[in-house]
Design a protein around this motif. Structure first.
Motif, PDB file in Angstrom:
ATOM      1  N   CYS A  34      44.526 -75.679  42.028  1.00 16.72           N
ATOM      2  CA  CYS A  34      45.403 -75.394  43.170  1.00 16.72           C
ATOM      3  C   CYS A  34      46.824 -75.905  42.938  1.00 16.72           C
ATOM      4  N   GLY A  35      47.018 -76.683  41.882  1.00 19.12           N
ATOM      5  CA  GLY A  35      48.343 -77.203  41.580  1.00 19.12           C
ATOM      6  C   GLY A  35      48.523 -78.681  41.817  1.00 19.12           C
ATOM      7  N   TYR A  36      47.423 -79.403  42.101  1.00 19.09           N
ATOM      8  CA  TYR A  36      47.539 -80.837  42.379  1.00 19.09           C
ATOM      9  C   TYR A  36      47.508 -81.658  41.092  1.00 19.09           C
ATOM     10  N   ARG A  37      48.214 -82.772  41.146  1.00 18.12           N
ATOM     11  CA  ARG A  37      48.250 -83.704  40.018  1.00 18.12           C
ATOM     12  C   ARG A  37      47.460 -84.975  40.294  1.00 18.12           C
ATOM     13  N   GLY A  38      47.059 -85.143  41.547  1.00 15.54           N
ATOM     14  CA  GLY A  38      46.307 -86.336  41.915  1.00 15.54           C
ATOM     15  C   GLY A  38      45.366 -86.041  43.056  1.00 15.54           C
ATOM     16  N   VAL A  39      44.352 -86.912  43.212  1.00 18.16           N
ATOM     17  CA  VAL A  39      43.390 -86.780  44.306  1.00 18.16           C
ATOM     18  C   VAL A  39      43.189 -88.143  44.954  1.00 18.16           C
ATOM     19  N   GLN A  40      43.168 -88.142  46.275  1.00 18.84           N
ATOM     20  CA  GLN A  40      42.858 -89.342  47.050  1.00 18.84           C
ATOM     21  C   GLN A  40      41.381 -89.255  47.418  1.00 18.84           C
ATOM     22  N   VAL A  41      40.611 -90.273  47.045  1.00 23.73           N
ATOM     23  CA  VAL A  41      39.153 -90.176  47.066  1.00 23.73           C
ATOM     24  C   VAL A  41      38.566 -91.029  48.183  1.00 23.73           C
ATOM     25  N   PRO A  42      37.787 -90.435  49.101  1.00 22.61           N
ATOM     26  CA  PRO A  42      37.069 -91.228  50.101  1.00 22.61           C
ATOM     27  C   PRO A  42      35.949 -92.025  49.442  1.00 22.61           C
ATOM     28  N   SER A  43      35.995 -93.329  49.615  1.00 27.95           N
ATOM     29  CA  SER A  43      35.103 -94.200  48.834  1.00 27.95           C
ATOM     30  C   SER A  43      33.653 -94.124  49.272  1.00 27.95           C
ATOM     31  N   GLY A  44      33.389 -93.589  50.462  1.00 38.11           N
ATOM     32  CA  GLY A  44      32.028 -93.552  50.951  1.00 38.11           C
ATOM     33  C   GLY A  44      31.265 -92.293  50.603  1.00 38.11           C
ATOM     34  N   GLU A  45      31.877 -91.375  49.860  1.00 39.92           N
ATOM     35  CA  GLU A  45      31.210 -90.121  49.490  1.00 39.92           C
ATOM     36  C   GLU A  45      30.457 -90.315  48.178  1.00 39.92           C
ATOM     37  N   ALA A  46      29.139 -90.446  48.287  1.00 40.46           N
ATOM     38  CA  ALA A  46      28.327 -90.786  47.116  1.00 40.46           C
ATOM     39  C   ALA A  46      28.378 -89.716  46.040  1.00 40.46           C
ATOM     40  N   CYS A  47      28.624 -88.457  46.408  1.00 39.09           N
ATOM     41  CA  CYS A  47      28.671 -87.407  45.386  1.00 39.09           C
ATOM     42  C   CYS A  47      29.954 -87.478  44.566  1.00 39.09           C
ATOM     43  N   LEU A  48      30.940 -88.237  45.030  1.00 34.49           N
ATOM     44  CA  LEU A  48      32.192 -88.389  44.282  1.00 34.49           C
ATOM     45  C   LEU A  48      32.213 -89.676  43.474  1.00 34.49           C
ATOM     46  N   MET A  49      31.687 -90.744  44.038  1.00 40.95           N
ATOM     47  CA  MET A  49      31.707 -92.031  43.335  1.00 40.95           C
ATOM     48  C   MET A  49      30.624 -92.933  43.893  1.00 40.95           C
ATOM     49  N   ASP A  50      30.160 -93.835  43.036  1.00 45.60           N
ATOM     50  CA  ASP A  50      29.204 -94.869  43.424  1.00 45.60           C
ATOM     51  C   ASP A  50      30.025 -96.117  43.732  1.00 45.60           C
TER      52      ASP A  50
END
Length: 352
Positions: A34-50
């Motif tokens: 989509c043209g993004y260079r960065g992502v802000q990640v919600p820490s409570g989403e287990a499918c994105l990060m532990d």
């Protein structure tokens, strides 16, 4: 001056469901497309990060950063909005906010609060392990049910609420300082920290803590009819994060700021995609550049009308068009006369 970093995308409104939105690799590749260079990640989403592993292991965080780099983005910040909300919950909202917490602590406000504090602490630790010096959150709210002074508030009610809010957050702020991380509270209706004055009330009670910062989102100020440009001038030293989200306020003879309990589409004040509302982003980006803001311009998609994926693509281009690549020299340097101290004294009639 500094050039803002971006565009970034807050993933909270996109994560989950079908591919590519259900995995870190998939959603980051999509964001990059989509043209993004960065992502802000919600820490409570287990499918994105532990979060547990991220808080404990720099190796895990290095691997996560590597996955982001493989998708041609970087992690801008972590967000603990949901967990921060649960640090302080008025009993009127217990049942509604229980849905934000694991089933094991639902119906038990004390256990839910303990879980939330642990989650925020782990988000701080994970941020440090990722080499990120700031994170986003909500403050939670104890006084919010009493925001309008009718019935008349008992003397000391609001003060007691802010004393307690500060007592809950002070140890978290101290931990953040130890880890070199700033906590950026999103100034937001529904939170006790919902405008500049309430933020100052909180700062006074945490001893002007250097780790207590703001996440600046002008859309929430439009809906409050607060001067969002003057806000930048007042709080420049406390603004650590920036959400690019638009809004419009269209009062009628039937409703205004409070919205009459209408849906988002039908409210006088509603969120829109960047560029579709009333926020003066051209001036905001100029002010942030002039005040040496060193963070990211992160799109938060929350539009009452536009499809999320269309909004994301348009938002990336909108930010690209508004980021000012700052100059490294003054425009009139070509006319510099090369004078020295003695010449300056002669020009002032001060020559010996």
């Amino acid at each position: 001056m500094l050039t803002l970093k971006g565009p970034g995308l807050f993933l909270a409104q996109f994560v989950g469901g079908d591919a590519p939105f259900g995995s870190f690799e998939g959603i980051t590749r999509w964001a990059a497309s989509c043209g993004y260079r960065g992502v802000q990640v919600p820490s409570g989403e287990a499918c994105l990060m532990d979060l547990d592993r991220a808080a404990a292991s720099k190796d895990y965080c290095d691997a996560l950063r590597g996955k982001a780099a493989a998708s041609n983005v970087e992690i801008t910040e972590l967000s603990a909005h949901i967990q921060g909300q649960l640090v302080a919950v008025h009993p009127a909202y217990d049942e509604a906010f229980d849905g934000f917490a694991p089933e094991a602590v639902r119906g038990n406000p004390k256990a839910r609060q303990t879980w939330a504090v642990d989650q925020v602490i782990k988000t701080i630790d994970a941020s440090a392990n990722l080499g990120i010096d700031r994170m986003a959150t909500f403050s939670g709210a104890l006084a919010w049910p009493y925001f309008y002074p009718w019935p008349q508030r008992p003397v000391g009610l609001v003060e007691a609420a802010f004393d307690e809010l500060a007592a809950r957050w002070r140890p978290i702020l101290d931990h953040a300082a130890d880890k070199g991380v700033k906590i950026c509270f999103e100034i937001h209706p529904g939170e006790d920290l919902h405008d500049g004055t309430s933020f100052e009330m909180f700062l006074d009670r945490v001893g002007q803590h250097p780790s207590a910062m703001m996440l600046y989102d002008p859309s929430h100020y439009v809906l409050q009819q607060l001067d969002y440009l003057a806000h930048l001038d007042i709080y420049a030293e406390r603004i650590g994060m920036f959400h690019v989200k638009d809004a419009e306020f269209r009062p009628t003879g039937r409703q205004g700021v409070y919205g009459g309990f209408q849906s988002w589409v039908d409210r006088a004040g509603r969120f829109r995609n960047p560029g579709d509302g009333q926020v003066d982003f051209k001036t905001i980006f100029a002010k942030l550049a002039a005040m040496d803001f060193d963070g990211w311009a992160v799109v938060e998609w929350e539009c009452a009308l536009k499809h999320a994926e269309d909004g994301a693509r348009e938002g990336a281009q909108f930010v690209k068009n508004h980021i000012i690549r700052v100059t490294d020299h003054a425009f009139d340097d070509f006319a510099a006369s090369g004078t020295d101290a003695a010449a300056n004294r002669r020009m002032l009639g001060l020559a010996d």
